[in-house]
Scaffold this motif. Structure first.
Motif, short mmCIF file in Angstrom:
data_model
loop_
_atom_site.label_atom_id
_atom_site.label_comp_id
_atom_site.label_asym_id
_atom_site.label_seq_id
_atom_site.Cartn_x
_atom_site.Cartn_y
_atom_site.Cartn_z
N ARG A 386 0.84 -1.20 0.00
CA ARG A 386 0.00 0.00 0.00
C ARG A 386 0.87 1.25 0.00
O ARG A 386 0.59 2.22 -0.70
N PHE A 387 1.94 1.24 0.79
CA PHE A 387 2.85 2.38 0.82
C PHE A 387 3.53 2.56 -0.53
O PHE A 387 3.72 3.68 -0.99
N ALA A 388 3.90 1.43 -1.16
CA ALA A 388 4.57 1.51 -2.46
C ALA A 388 3.64 2.09 -3.52
O ALA A 388 4.10 2.74 -4.47
N GLN A 389 2.34 1.87 -3.36
CA GLN A 389 1.36 2.37 -4.34
C GLN A 389 0.94 3.81 -4.04
O GLN A 389 0.25 4.43 -4.84
N CYS A 390 1.37 4.32 -2.88
CA CYS A 390 0.94 5.66 -2.47
C CYS A 390 1.78 6.74 -3.16
O CYS A 390 3.01 6.71 -3.12
N GLN A 391 1.11 7.66 -3.80
CA GLN A 391 1.79 8.81 -4.40
C GLN A 391 1.18 10.08 -3.81
O GLN A 391 0.02 10.39 -4.02
N LEU A 408 16.62 14.30 8.93
CA LEU A 408 16.97 13.52 7.73
C LEU A 408 16.22 12.19 7.70
O LEU A 408 15.80 11.73 6.63
N LEU A 409 16.04 11.59 8.88
CA LEU A 409 15.40 10.28 8.95
C LEU A 409 13.96 10.33 8.44
O LEU A 409 13.53 9.47 7.67
N VAL A 410 13.21 11.33 8.85
CA VAL A 410 11.82 11.45 8.40
C VAL A 410 11.76 11.60 6.89
O VAL A 410 10.96 10.95 6.20
N ARG A 411 12.65 12.43 6.35
CA ARG A 411 12.71 12.64 4.91
C ARG A 411 13.04 11.32 4.19
O ARG A 411 12.44 10.98 3.16
N SER A 412 13.99 10.56 4.76
CA SER A 412 14.43 9.31 4.13
C SER A 412 13.35 8.24 4.18
O SER A 412 13.14 7.50 3.21
N LEU A 413 12.65 8.14 5.31
CA LEU A 413 11.61 7.12 5.44
C LEU A 413 10.42 7.42 4.53
O LEU A 413 9.80 6.51 3.99
N ILE A 493 0.75 12.13 17.86
CA ILE A 493 2.09 11.83 18.38
C ILE A 493 2.81 10.92 17.40
O ILE A 493 2.26 9.91 16.95
N LEU A 494 4.04 11.28 17.06
CA LEU A 494 4.95 10.41 16.33
C LEU A 494 6.09 10.12 17.29
O LEU A 494 6.92 10.98 17.55
N ARG A 495 6.10 8.91 17.82
CA ARG A 495 7.00 8.60 18.92
C ARG A 495 8.31 8.01 18.41
O ARG A 495 8.32 7.10 17.60
N LYS A 500 9.25 3.19 9.21
CA LYS A 500 8.65 3.64 7.94
C LYS A 500 7.14 3.55 8.01
O LYS A 500 6.43 4.46 7.55
N ASP A 501 6.63 2.45 8.61
CA ASP A 501 5.18 2.29 8.73
C ASP A 501 4.56 3.46 9.48
O ASP A 501 3.52 4.00 9.07
N GLN A 502 5.19 3.87 10.58
CA GLN A 502 4.65 4.96 11.38
C GLN A 502 4.65 6.28 10.61
O GLN A 502 3.67 7.03 10.62
N VAL A 503 5.77 6.55 9.94
CA VAL A 503 5.88 7.80 9.18
C VAL A 503 4.87 7.83 8.04
O VAL A 503 4.17 8.83 7.84
N MET A 504 4.78 6.72 7.31
CA MET A 504 3.86 6.68 6.17
C MET A 504 2.40 6.77 6.62
O MET A 504 1.60 7.48 6.00
N ASN A 505 2.06 6.06 7.67
CA ASN A 505 0.68 6.14 8.17
C ASN A 505 0.34 7.56 8.61
O ASN A 505 -0.78 8.04 8.37
N LEU A 506 1.30 8.23 9.25
CA LEU A 506 1.06 9.60 9.70
C LEU A 506 0.87 10.53 8.51
O LEU A 506 -0.08 11.32 8.46
N LEU A 507 1.77 10.45 7.53
CA LEU A 507 1.68 11.32 6.36
C LEU A 507 0.41 11.06 5.56
O LEU A 507 -0.24 12.00 5.07
#
Length: 631
Positions: A386-391, A408-413, A493-495, A500-507
């Motif tokens: 699902r993340f791979a299909q997300c644009q 940098l980590l948030v940007r990379s994930l 909260i982003l703990r 990657k799952d957490q960052v993508m779900n949040l975004l």
């Protein structure tokens, strides 16, 4: 003859031969004069017709007169009297009872012991209050210390786990991917242990929260096996996983805590087993309805065992078996204690059976575990697909953190060229950026230099532009009071440490995006054997003979046990016949299985072994087709 006007003297005289008596009873008239009574004590008879002033001191007599006057109005009266004797201070109680207008009972009781007990109780309560206040102050100090230490430790863990996940997606070499996967899984386990140790206040107060979510039970068990692969191989132990067919694919549970329970027990089993095997069995018993099961997990080893007397203490904090070689086995004695508390938290039970020198079996039962029906479940890689299909659509995110690698980590994930990530190191810098830019989302660290994240959020909310911008706390805090405060200030909260799952779900929650169907480009590298298998007809008889005599029996021995040494022997037997035949599919199979072994990829090994019967079936079809052509 009364020679001493103290109450102590009267008690001594009246209690002669009657040591059990604690009260003296007198009869008085309204003028405080002693009258006759049924008391047989000669001293009482001696008092008849005497005034209290002739018997007691003026101080005591005045109290008696006041008592009679009060009793005449209220029928009863009670006062306390202290008397300084030769040895110590005595406490007495004067009770007055009105029998009629001219007849009163005057009862003297020695209450010194009662007063002493009351004083002791009062002192105990005072000491308890002081101890409680000291404990509360210590608890506050400890909580502040743990909050600070939590942030300091979890911050570098954020980089370790986050960038390991980034590298895992970028690197294609199977061996290195396996190493990174082990680092990532072990880091997650370390993080869970750090959380338990740092947040002692939650454990001690019984306030540890469980995070229930959909869990793939078989995936958790496989991850456990892969995490211990090196230690299992180093000690040349067998590791059997037996999951009953009745165990559902998906349950509702706390994955981190389940992993921790299994990790602790299996880690101990490996530590104390030098030869033999470790075996994990999982089965499902009927629950109270069709949507729930009782999940039973048994972990058995052939290790040193535990003496019967010691079995009762294995779950105690900081307790290790008597005579245990600390230098050889190490450990803190915390693992099983934490495990027991976690199992109790789930409402479950954990029991131990052991025989010295033969091994140990731990049996865990989690009752009432909710089952997710397969129709509503998800594929193991569903989230990643699902993340791979997300644009994402064009959007802007401000990441406020004073540590550069967190930005940098948030940007990379996220790994999206559609999101414009703007970095800020302080609240002041953020306010300057907001003068020029209106972001779609702000990730705000709490512990910023100068103005902290709470105050920065308040300032942004107070501005016209910032009132409608979602602001999410980007924090390493795990303390319950901090989380409550964060919930009041922030939208989410982003703990840390983040995945990657957490960052993508949040975004995906806060930003606009579309789903692109990438099914055409999906990976087709999985083993699928079709009608294209080709083998020279002259090689087929020899190949099928080796299959039936050597390879199929060898495969049957290793397909369930998954002992790496035995699987390597199976591959060696397969590789031994390859030079004598011309079969590309068999060559590819052997290469892929060998690579999976070299990279310690347990899932891939299971997949390759599971595909072997399909390969044999296709080869048999080739042989049958060849025989038809001959006929």
């Amino acid at each position: 003859m009364i020679t001493d006007k103290t109450i102590e003297y009267l008690f001594r005289q009246l209690k002669k031969g009657k040591s059990n008596e604690t009260d003296i009873v007198f009869h008085l008239n309204s003028d405080a004069v002693f009258i006759s009574s049924d008391n047989s004590n000669p001293l009482i008879d001696e008092l008849e017709s005497k005034s209290v002033y002739e018997v007691f001191s003026n101080n005591i007599s005045n109290e008696i007169v006041e008592g009679i006057q009060a009793c005449s109005r209220n029928n009863t009266y009670l006062i306390e009297h202290k008397e300084d004797s030769k040895e110590n201070l005595e406490d007495y109680e004067f009770r007055f009872v009105k029998l009629n207008v001219n007849h009163y009972l005057f009862i003297i009781s020695n209450i010194s012991r009662r007063k002493e007990k009351e004083l002791i109780n009062k002192i105990d309560r005072l000491q308890l209050k002081i101890a409680k206040e000291q404990a509360e102050r210590a608890s506050i100090a400890k909580s502040e210390f743990l909050a600070n230490m939590s942030h300091e430790i979890r911050t570098p863990m954020n980089a370790i786990l986050g960038f390991s996940e980034v590298l895992l997606e970028k690197i294609q070499e199977p061996l290195y991917k396996s190493h990174l996967s082990t680092i990532l899984n072990s880091g997650k386990t370390l993080l869970a242990l750090i959380n338990d140790i740092l947040d002692l206040s939650k454990i001690e107060a019984g306030k540890m929260d469980l995070n229930y979510e959909e869990v793939k039970i078989r995936s958790v068990i496989k991850e456990i096996k892969q995490a211990f692969y090196y230690r299992i191989q180093k000690k040349n132990l067998g590791f059997d996983l037996l999951v009953d067919d009745a165990v559902p694919e998906t349950i509702v549970f706390d994955e981190v805590r389940l992993y921790q329970v299994l990790y602790n027990i299996i880690g101990n089993a490996i530590k104390f087993t030098d030869r033999g095997f470790i075996r994990l069995k999982a089965k499902a018993e009927v629950g109270y309805d069709q949507e729930h099961i009782n999940l039973v997990i048994e972990i058995e080893d052939t290790g040193i065992g535990i003496e019967k007397e010691e079995q009762k203490k294995v779950f105690d904090v900081f307790t290790q078996q008597n005579g245990q070689n600390t230098r050889k086995y190490g450990g803190t004695g915390l693992g099983l204690a934490i495990t027991k508390k976690l199992v109790d938290k789930f409402g479950g039970t954990i029991d131990v059976e052991s025989e010295l020198g033969k091994g140990t079996r731990f049996t865990i039962c989690f009752p009432g575990v909710k089952v997710i029906q397969e129709a509503f479940g998800h594929l193991d890689n569903g989230g990643k697909e699902r993340f791979a299909q997300c644009q994402f659509k064009k959007s802007t995110v401000i990441v406020v953190d004073d540590i550069e690698y967190n930005q940098l980590l948030v940007r990379s994930l996220a790994d999206s060229d559609q999101i414009n990530f703007i970095s800020a190191s302080s609240a002041e810098e953020t306010m300057e950026i907001l003068k020029e830019v209106t972001p779609d989302l702000i990730l705000m660290d709490i512990c910023l230099p100068g103005i902290d994240g709470y105050e920065a959020t308040r300032l942004i909310r107070g501005s016209r532009k910032g009132a409608s911008i979602p602001i999410v706390a980007f924090t390493a805090s795990v303390m319950s009071d901090s989380i409550e405060k964060i919930n009041r200030f922030f939208d989410g909260i982003l703990r840390k440490p983040v995945s990657k799952d957490q960052v993508m779900n949040l975004l995906m929650h806060y930003l606009d995006y579309v789903i692109i169907d990438n099914s055409i480009n999906r990976d087709k590298s999985k083993i699928k054997y079709n009608d294209c298998i080709t083998v020279k007809s002259c090689h087929l008889p020899y190949l099928m003979e080796q299959m039936e005599k050597t390879l199929i029996p060898a495969w049957k021995e290793v397909k369930d046990s998954l002992v790496i040494y035995d699987i390597e022997q199976f591959v060696c037997k397969l590789e031994a016949i390859l030079p004598k035949i011309d079969c590309g599919a068999l060559n590819d199979y052997a290469d892929q299985l060998r690579n999976s072994i070299d990279s310690f990829d347990v899932d891939a090994i299971e997949q390759k072994l599971g595909a072997f019967p399909q390969l044999v079936e296709k080869l048999e079809e080739c042989r049958n087709a060849e025989m038809k052509e001959v006929v």
